[in-house]
Every structure is written in structure tokens, then in C-alpha cells.
Design a protein around this motif. Structure first.
Motif, PDB file in Angstrom:
ATOM      1  N   SER A  71      14.337  -1.728  11.721  1.00 20.23           N
ATOM      2  CA  SER A  71      14.760  -3.007  12.668  1.00 20.23           C
ATOM      3  C   SER A  71      16.016  -2.452  13.305  1.00 20.23           C
ATOM      4  N   THR A  72      16.574  -3.064  14.053  1.00 17.52           N
ATOM      5  CA  THR A  72      18.087  -2.832  14.542  1.00 17.52           C
ATOM      6  C   THR A  72      19.332  -3.124  13.522  1.00 17.52           C
TER       7      THR A  72
ATOM      8  N   LEU B  40       1.623   3.886  10.100  1.00 17.06           N
ATOM      9  CA  LEU B  40       2.813   3.600   8.960  1.00 17.06           C
ATOM     10  C   LEU B  40       3.928   4.453   9.272  1.00 17.06           C
TER      11      LEU B  40
ATOM     12  N   THR C  28       7.338  -1.733   9.156  1.00 18.18           N
ATOM     13  CA  THR C  28       8.630  -2.091  10.229  1.00 18.18           C
ATOM     14  C   THR C  28       9.882  -2.521   9.547  1.00 18.18           C
ATOM     15  N   SER C  29       9.755  -3.130   8.355  1.00 12.96           N
ATOM     16  CA  SER C  29      10.699  -3.438   7.638  1.00 12.96           C
ATOM     17  C   SER C  29      12.016  -2.626   7.380  1.00 12.96           C
TER      18      SER C  29
ATOM     19  N   PHE D 291      -0.081   0.466  -3.891  1.00 12.16           N
ATOM     20  CA  PHE D 291      -1.261  -0.214  -4.204  1.00 12.16           C
ATOM     21  C   PHE D 291      -2.064  -1.024  -3.224  1.00 12.16           C
ATOM     22  N   ARG D 292      -2.951  -0.450  -2.602  1.00 13.48           N
ATOM     23  CA  ARG D 292      -3.609  -1.099  -1.538  1.00 13.48           C
ATOM     24  C   ARG D 292      -4.745  -2.037  -1.430  1.00 13.48           C
TER      25      ARG D 292
ATOM     26  N   LYS E 253       8.341   0.351   3.839  1.00 10.36           N
ATOM     27  CA  LYS E 253       7.612   1.411   4.646  1.00 10.36           C
ATOM     28  C   LYS E 253       7.357   1.308   5.961  1.00 10.36           C
TER      29      LYS E 253
ATOM     30  N   LYS F 208      10.598 -12.413  12.807  1.00  5.01           N
ATOM     31  CA  LYS F 208      11.765 -11.441  12.374  1.00  5.01           C
ATOM     32  C   LYS F 208      12.239 -11.365  11.008  1.00  5.01           C
ATOM     33  N   TRP F 209      12.926 -10.139  10.649  1.00  6.69           N
ATOM     34  CA  TRP F 209      13.553 -10.188   9.380  1.00  6.69           C
ATOM     35  C   TRP F 209      14.494 -11.272   9.131  1.00  6.69           C
TER      36      TRP F 209
ATOM     37  N   GLN G  97       0.817  -1.366   0.171  1.00  4.13           N
ATOM     38  CA  GLN G  97      -0.034  -0.056  -0.242  1.00  4.13           C
ATOM     39  C   GLN G  97       1.062   1.272  -0.009  1.00  4.13           C
TER      40      GLN G  97
ATOM     41  N   LEU H 100      20.017  -6.030  12.567  1.00  4.34           N
ATOM     42  CA  LEU H 100      20.922  -7.184  12.946  1.00  4.34           C
ATOM     43  C   LEU H 100      20.272  -8.807  12.147  1.00  4.34           C
TER      44      LEU H 100
ATOM     45  N   HIS I 253      20.373 -12.124  12.845  1.00  2.00           N
ATOM     46  CA  HIS I 253      20.804 -12.678  14.170  1.00  2.00           C
ATOM     47  C   HIS I 253      19.863 -13.870  14.682  1.00  2.00           C
TER      48      HIS I 253
ATOM     49  N   PRO J 249       5.260  -6.597  15.073  1.00  2.00           N
ATOM     50  CA  PRO J 249       3.874  -7.330  14.979  1.00  2.00           C
ATOM     51  C   PRO J 249       3.695  -8.653  15.819  1.00  2.00           C
TER      52      PRO J 249
HETATM   53  C1  LIG Z   1      12.270  -2.109  16.618  1.00  2.00           C
HETATM   54  C2  LIG Z   1      12.357  -3.334  15.965  1.00  2.00           C
HETATM   55  C3  LIG Z   1      13.622  -3.785  15.706  1.00  2.00           C
HETATM   56  C4  LIG Z   1      13.770  -4.923  15.171  1.00  2.00           C
HETATM   57  N1  LIG Z   1      14.879  -5.479  14.893  1.00  2.00           N
HETATM   58  C5  LIG Z   1      15.157  -6.636  14.164  1.00  2.00           C
HETATM   59  C6  LIG Z   1      16.517  -7.028  13.968  1.00  2.00           C
HETATM   60  O1  LIG Z   1      17.463  -6.605  14.120  1.00  2.00           O
HETATM   61  N2  LIG Z   1      16.621  -8.289  13.247  1.00  2.00           N
HETATM   62  C7  LIG Z   1      15.587  -8.809  12.943  1.00  2.00           C
HETATM   63  O2  LIG Z   1      15.883 -10.166  12.117  1.00  2.00           O
HETATM   64  N3  LIG Z   1      14.239  -8.526  13.040  1.00  2.00           N
HETATM   65  C8  LIG Z   1      14.004  -7.277  13.884  1.00  2.00           C
HETATM   66  N4  LIG Z   1      12.670  -6.697  13.789  1.00  2.00           N
HETATM   67  C9  LIG Z   1      11.628  -7.497  13.142  1.00  2.00           C
HETATM   68  C10 LIG Z   1      11.635  -7.236  11.908  1.00  2.00           C
HETATM   69  O3  LIG Z   1      11.825  -5.799  11.541  1.00  2.00           O
HETATM   70  C11 LIG Z   1       9.889  -7.501  11.560  1.00  2.00           C
HETATM   71  O4  LIG Z   1       9.561  -8.931  11.900  1.00  2.00           O
HETATM   72  C12 LIG Z   1       9.748  -7.536   9.985  1.00  2.00           C
HETATM   73  O5  LIG Z   1      10.501  -6.368   9.578  1.00  2.00           O
HETATM   74  C13 LIG Z   1       8.308  -7.533   9.736  1.00  2.00           C
HETATM   75  O6  LIG Z   1       8.094  -7.549   8.418  1.00  2.00           O
HETATM   76  P1  LIG Z   1       6.526  -7.551   7.808  1.00  2.00           P
HETATM   77  O7  LIG Z   1       6.746  -7.673   6.188  1.00  2.00           O
HETATM   78  O8  LIG Z   1       5.637  -8.810   8.605  1.00  2.00           O
HETATM   79  O9  LIG Z   1       5.845  -6.350   8.097  1.00  2.00           O
HETATM   80  P2  LIG Z   1       6.140  -4.739   7.529  1.00  2.00           P
HETATM   81  O10 LIG Z   1       7.605  -4.397   7.248  1.00  2.00           O
HETATM   82  O11 LIG Z   1       5.482  -3.772   8.537  1.00  2.00           O
HETATM   83  O12 LIG Z   1       5.379  -4.966   6.314  1.00  2.00           O
HETATM   84  C14 LIG Z   1       4.056  -5.001   6.299  1.00  2.00           C
HETATM   85  C15 LIG Z   1       3.629  -4.115   5.033  1.00  2.00           C
HETATM   86  O13 LIG Z   1       2.082  -4.489   4.751  1.00  2.00           O
HETATM   87  C16 LIG Z   1       1.642  -3.309   3.895  1.00  2.00           C
HETATM   88  N5  LIG Z   1       0.266  -3.317   4.057  1.00  2.00           N
HETATM   89  C17 LIG Z   1      -0.624  -3.303   4.963  1.00  2.00           C
HETATM   90  N6  LIG Z   1      -1.875  -2.987   4.823  1.00  2.00           N
HETATM   91  C18 LIG Z   1      -2.078  -3.214   3.465  1.00  2.00           C
HETATM   92  C19 LIG Z   1      -3.044  -3.305   2.459  1.00  2.00           C
HETATM   93  N7  LIG Z   1      -4.342  -3.282   2.845  1.00  2.00           N
HETATM   94  N8  LIG Z   1      -2.523  -3.442   1.315  1.00  2.00           N
HETATM   95  C20 LIG Z   1      -1.446  -3.444   0.847  1.00  2.00           C
HETATM   96  N9  LIG Z   1      -0.215  -3.395   1.791  1.00  2.00           N
HETATM   97  C21 LIG Z   1      -0.513  -3.480   2.931  1.00  2.00           C
HETATM   98  C22 LIG Z   1       2.333  -2.099   5.020  1.00  2.00           C
HETATM   99  O14 LIG Z   1       2.243  -0.866   4.333  1.00  2.00           O
HETATM  100  C23 LIG Z   1       3.489  -2.647   5.305  1.00  2.00           C
HETATM  101  O15 LIG Z   1       4.610  -2.032   4.393  1.00  2.00           O
HETATM  102  C24 LIG Z   1      12.830  -5.813  14.794  1.00  2.00           C
HETATM  103  C25 LIG Z   1      11.507  -5.042  14.742  1.00  2.00           C
HETATM  104  C26 LIG Z   1      11.352  -3.883  15.561  1.00  2.00           C
HETATM  105  C27 LIG Z   1       9.883  -3.313  15.824  1.00  2.00           C
END
Ligand SMILES: Cc1cc2nc3c(=O)[nH]c(=O)nc-3n(C[C@H](O)[C@H](O)[C@H](O)COP(=O)(O)OP(=O)(O)OC[C@H]3O[C@@H](n4cnc5c(N)ncnc54)[C@H](O)[C@@H]3O)c2cc1C
Length: 496
Positions: A30-31, A271, A26-27, A159-160, A24, A343-344, A19, A33, A35, A309
Motif C-alpha cells: 500500500s501507500t 501474488l 496487497t497488504s 497453508f492454502r 504477501k 482499504k487497509w 496460502q 497511509l 487515511h 481488489p
Molecule cells: C497500490 C495500493 C495502494 C494502497 N494504499 C492504501 C493506503 O495507503 N491506505 C489504505 O488504507 N489502503 C490502501 N490500499 C488498499 C489496501 O492495501 C487493501 O485494501 C488491502 O491491503 C487488501 O487486503 P486484503 O486482505 O483484502 O487482500 P490481500 O492483502 O491481498 O490478502 C489476501 C490474501 O489472501 C491469500 N489467499 C488467496 N487465495 C488463498 C487461498 N486459496 N488460500 C489461502 N490464502 C489465500 C493471498 O495469498 C493474500 O495474501 C492500497 C491498495 C493498493 C493496491
């Protein structure tokens, strides 16, 4: 992104819709790492640590231009800590098996002071050095999007997804989506729909079943960025137990230090989450105990917040640091597949598990996952890490060619930093950057490294983009204003 790549590389017709911009959410926050998670080892979560250490090894192999082997130093202020952490991290090394990043070792007080100039020597007995990975999170996401395209997928940002489509048996048969740039709405058919939307998963789950209880409990983590001079080292500092029982990292990243993180349960998600003053104070106060020169609010170049999450326990919602970090895969009665948590580091395994599930749910022809061996776009060994364009990997020569093609593009984007104007052209042409924020926050990381410099660079970035995208001056003005509004959250004003 991991799911889309796993699906496309198995040969399935794959569409990824985002979207906003890729990473944009959480990804990009992150820190940084890659790890196994030393903290999860302390919690006895051996399975999670072993899985993450294996994935760490694969990521270093498949994206060597973005993942670095980094030494982490744990300072010991009590006599027994040296033995304790050497044994604990020895287990961490063993769990990594053949994909180990290096052996843990105990070091003397003299050695730790040499390794980490800037560390507070008072009461220090020695330290323990272990190895883990470090990466550039949003660069990896962009390179993954490019790899998805190379594997035949379609990946669209801005694209949402706005709704789900079901057949007569109330099973998922597709979705509704809108192109946010044109406003055009689409109805798309699909055999499997995967909800991989981080902290937003509940929105899609409620499109499926409005009465569902929230699945995710957002927990905010904040990082502050300061100059490397506070700890001029190539190694990272790991503080194993802060006052609230967490770990805190001080990590060299690009030419700065990233310090974090916090764990603050929130009731809402966004976001663009905003750091709380209490989180910033906590980070600075903790860092001050370990560094000779205490960083203050006026030293902060950028502050960024991200939302974990975490799959919420349904009873006590206040203890987010104890919620499992392993991923959860859920199939709704309608067949909607939701992947959350994790996690990432384990993104690839999450993608593999999700596609395995989609094969069952969508009755797809079974194909085995190929991502363990799949090189990620840009993959290149033997990099010169001192080169400021290293993170482009095999694309580096393309960026240099642009800088040579037009003398203006060979000039800097901001006087204080090495970024070239050619990089803006490159990311618009090859990395799907659509806005000034896409460029300055996630293609080059200036917003995360120095928010004020990013604001100063925005007009030039907008002008360069406008020519490439055939946009007028009104677009440029709007882009700069939008960027400044977002960047204000990354700036820290001194307060009383
Ligand atoms: C502070 C912090 C530090 C961290 N550090 C680490 C680390 O060092 N190493 C590690 O391995 N992990 C780390 N993590 C965990 C890792 O960053 C997350 O688990 C990971 O980035 C989550 O990815 P995701 O794709 O699930 O979520 P997101 O990256 O949030 O992606 C979800 C996406 O879905 C999109 N979306 C939502 N609704 C819609 C819709 N209706 N239509 C289209 N798109 C939509 C959003 O715009 C968003 O971009 C950390 C997390 C945090 C919060």
C-alpha cells in the motif's frame, strides 16, 4: 486478518489460513497511509470518508507503535487553490470529529519551502497543510496475526485453501486445505467460511460455483522508492491532481521517500505483480514537476506493485479509479461469505461487519465485537521514532536482549543499514517468518526500501535462519535463489 481477530476476540473458535506469508498480497504494497481519503471527499463520498477517519483514530489508539500522525502539504500553484483546499480539508477535519489528527492550515510560499526543502518553487503561491496517518502495512499485519494468536485463534501461513466442503443441503460445512510446507492435505469442518482473499476472491467463489462471473476487477498501483535527499522533510507532499486526474503522494517512510501511486486496470492477478515501465515513467515524470532535483530511473532503490481488489462494475471495466473503494460483503446461496474491496484503514470495520454476517449465516451464538478497544500486539505509547527499532513497540526490549545475548547477533545485517542480525532471529522465533523473503520483505522492509541491499543481505539472513530452523546449506542456496528471483522485480535497471 481483521475478520480473524474480530472473531477470535469475540470468543469464536477461529482458524486463519494464508496460502503464502501474512501480507504477501496487497497488504504489504500500500501507500502506507491510514487515511480518510481526501480524494473520496472530492468525489462526495462523505460516508466512506467519515468511516475511514473514525477507523484512523482507532488505529492510532490501538497500534500507536505503527501509526504516525503525519503532516501532508498540498502545494498551490494557482491563487484560488489555497482557499479551495483549506475549505475542503476543513470539512475533512470536521468529519474526523474528536478523533481529529490536527487542524488544516494555509501556509505561505516561504513556509512551504521551509517545510518541504526540495520542492520546486517556480510559480508556487503557498500551500495547505493537513494531517493524516502513516503506518507500516506488513508490520501491522504481522502484529495482527500475533494478536489473533493471543486471542486464541490459530493463524497459519503457507497453508492454502483448495476446496470447499458442503453438506447434503449444499450449504458450506467446511473446507479443504493443504499445508504447503509438508504437502499434507486437510478436511476441516466449520460453521462459517469467510473468503477474505483480496484479488483472489473469485478463485474461492468459483470453488463454490464455477459458473460465477468475476466479482473483482484488479487495478495495479505502483510505488517507487528513492532517497530522502530528494525532499529532506518529515512532512509528505500531496499532489492533488496528476495528468490522469489522480492524487500522487511523496511520503517519507523509514529513511526513504515512497512515491505513488498509479491505477492501471489489469485482466489478471498474481501474488507478485510487476510494475509496468509506463507506470514508473508516469510517477517519475510527475514527481519531476514538483521537485527541484528530478528523480530518474537510476535513483530508484525499489519499485513495488500492488493490486486493488476493487468490486467491478459489470458495465464499463476501464474506469477503475471510479469504482467505489467501500467494502462489499456478499453471501452466496451456499452460505460462503465473501468480503472484498475496502482499504487497509478500515480493516477493523470490515472484520466487524463480516463477523456480524457470519453470526447470522452460521447461526452462531451472538457476541458483540470487541476490536474497537483491543490493543494490537506491540502497542506502546511514547516511542522514540528516531530509534531504528521503534516499530517493535513493546517487543523492542526482546530484540535488544537477543542482540546482547550473542555478540554476532548484535552486528548489522547490512553495512549500509541499522538492521541487526538479532532481528532475523527474533522474527523466526516470534513472528512466524519461514523464508528469507518473509524476513527481508515483510518483517523488516529492506526489499521495499532498497532492493539491491536486500539481495546483498540475503545470504546472511539465510545462514542465520538455517541455524534457527535447522536447515542445511541446500535450503540456504534455494532460499537465496528464490529471493533473488523475486527481488529482481523490485530492481529497476536503466533503459533506453
Ligand atoms: C497500490 C495500493 C495502494 C494502497 N494504499 C492504501 C493506503 O495507503 N491506505 C489504505 O488504507 N489502503 C490502501 N490500499 C488498499 C489496501 O492495501 C487493501 O485494501 C488491502 O491491503 C487488501 O487486503 P486484503 O486482505 O483484502 O487482500 P490481500 O492483502 O491481498 O490478502 C489476501 C490474501 O489472501 C491469500 N489467499 C488467496 N487465495 C488463498 C487461498 N486459496 N488460500 C489461502 N490464502 C489465500 C493471498 O495469498 C493474500 O495474501 C492500497 C491498495 C493498493 C493496491
Amino acid at each position: 486478518m481483521g475478520t480473524a481477530l474480530d472473531a477470535a476476540s469475540r470468543g469464536y473458535q477461529t482458524l486463519l489460513l494464508e496460502q503464502a506469508d501474512f501480507a504477501k498480497g496487497t497488504s504489504s504494497r500500500s501507500t502506507k497511509l491510514v487515511h480518510g481519503g481526501v480524494r473520496y471527499l472530492a468525489q462526495g463520498n462523505i460516508g466512506l470518508v467519515r468511516e475511514a477517519l473514525y477507523e484512523r483514530g482507532l488505529l492510532l489508539k490501538n497500534a500507536p507503535h505503527l501509526v504516525k500522525n503525519l503532516s501532508f502539504v498540498i502545494p498551490n500553484y494557482r491563487w484560488w487553490e489555497g482557499i479551495f483546499y483549506t475549505i475542503g480539508l476543513g470539512i475533512y477535519d470536521l468529519l474526523a470529529g474528536k478523533l481529529s489528527f490536527g487542524k488544516t492550515k494555509h501556509i505561505s510560499k516561504k513556509e512551504i519551502i521551509a517545510d518541504l526543502p526540495g520542492i520546486n518553487p517556480n510559480g508556487l503561491h503557498g500551500g495547505v497543510v493537513y494531517h493524516d496517518g502513516q503506518f507500516d502495512d506488513s508490520r501491522l499485519a504481522i502484529n495482527l496475526a500475533q494478536t489473533c494468536l493471543e486471542q486464541g485463534a490459530t493463524a497459519l501461513n503457507y497453508f492454502r485453501v483448495t476446496g470447499l466442503a458442503k453438506n447434503d443441503q449444499q450449504k458450506i460445512a467446511g473446507l479443504k486445505a493443504v499445508d504447503l510446507e509438508t504437502g499434507k492435505a486437510y478436511q476441516l469442518k466449520a460453521k462459517a467460511v469467510i473468503n477474505a482473499t483480496g484479488v483472489f476472491v473469485d478463485e474461492l467463489l468459483q470453488m463454490d460455483k464455477p459458473e460465477d462471473k468475476p466479482l473483482v476487477r484488479p487495478s495495479q498501483g505502483v510505488h517507487v522508492v528513492i532517497e530522502r535527499s530528494f525532499m529532506p522533510s518529515n512532512d509528505a507532499l500531496m499532489i492533488p491532481k496528476t495528468d490522469d486526474g489522480r492524487v500522487l503522494f511523496v511520503v517519507p517512510w523509514h529513511d526513504k521517500l515512497v512515491i505513488g501511486t498509479t491505477d492501471t486496470p489489469l485482466n489478471k492477478h498474481s501474488l507478485e505483480p510487476v510494475a509496468l515501465d509506463s507506470e514508473i515513467d508516469f510517477i517519475l515524470n510527475t514527481a519531476a514537476k514538483y521537485l527541484i532535483k528530478a528523480p530518474t530511473r537510476k535513483d530508484v532503490l525499489s519499485v513495488f506493485a500492488g493490486l486493488r481488489p476493487l468490486a467491478a462494475p459489470q458495465n464499463d471495466l476501464s474506469k477503475t479509479k471510479e469504482i467505489s473503494r467501500s467494502h462489499k460483503l456478499i453471501v452466496s446461496a451456499s452460505g460462503l461469505i465473501t468480503i472484498t474491496g475496502g482499504k487497509w484503514t478500515t480493516y477493523r470495520k470490515m472484520g466487524e461487519d463480516t463477523v456480524d454476517k457470519a453470526i447470522q449465516v452460521g447461526s452462531l451464538k451472538s457476541e458483540a465485537s470487541k476490536t474497537k478497544e483491543l490493543s494490537i500486539h506491540g502497542s506502546m505509547h511514547d516511542l522514540d521514532w528516531a530509534d531504528h527499532l521503534y516499530f517493535y513497540g513493546s517487543d523492542r526490549d526482546g530484540v535488544i536482549a537477543l542482540a546482547n545475548e550473542n555478540p554476532e547477533w548484535g552486528k548489522k545485517l547490512h553495512t549500509k543499514y541499522e538492521y541487526l542480525q538479532a532481528q532475523v532471529i527474533w522474527v523466526v522465533r516470534h513472528e512466524m517468518a519461514r523464508t528469507v523473503e518473509d524476513v527481508l520483505a515483510r518483517r523488516i522492509r529492506l526489499l521495499f526500501l532498497d532492493a539491491r541491499a536486500a539481495i546483498e543481505a540475503a545470504p546472511l539472513a539465510a545462514a542465520l535462519m538455517a541455524v534457527e530452523l535447522k536447515k542445511d546449506t541446500t535450503w540456504q542456496q534455494e532460499q537465496i535463489a528464490l529471493f533473488n528471483k523475486i527481488a529482481a522485480n523490485y530492481l529497476l535497471q536503466p533503459y533506453c
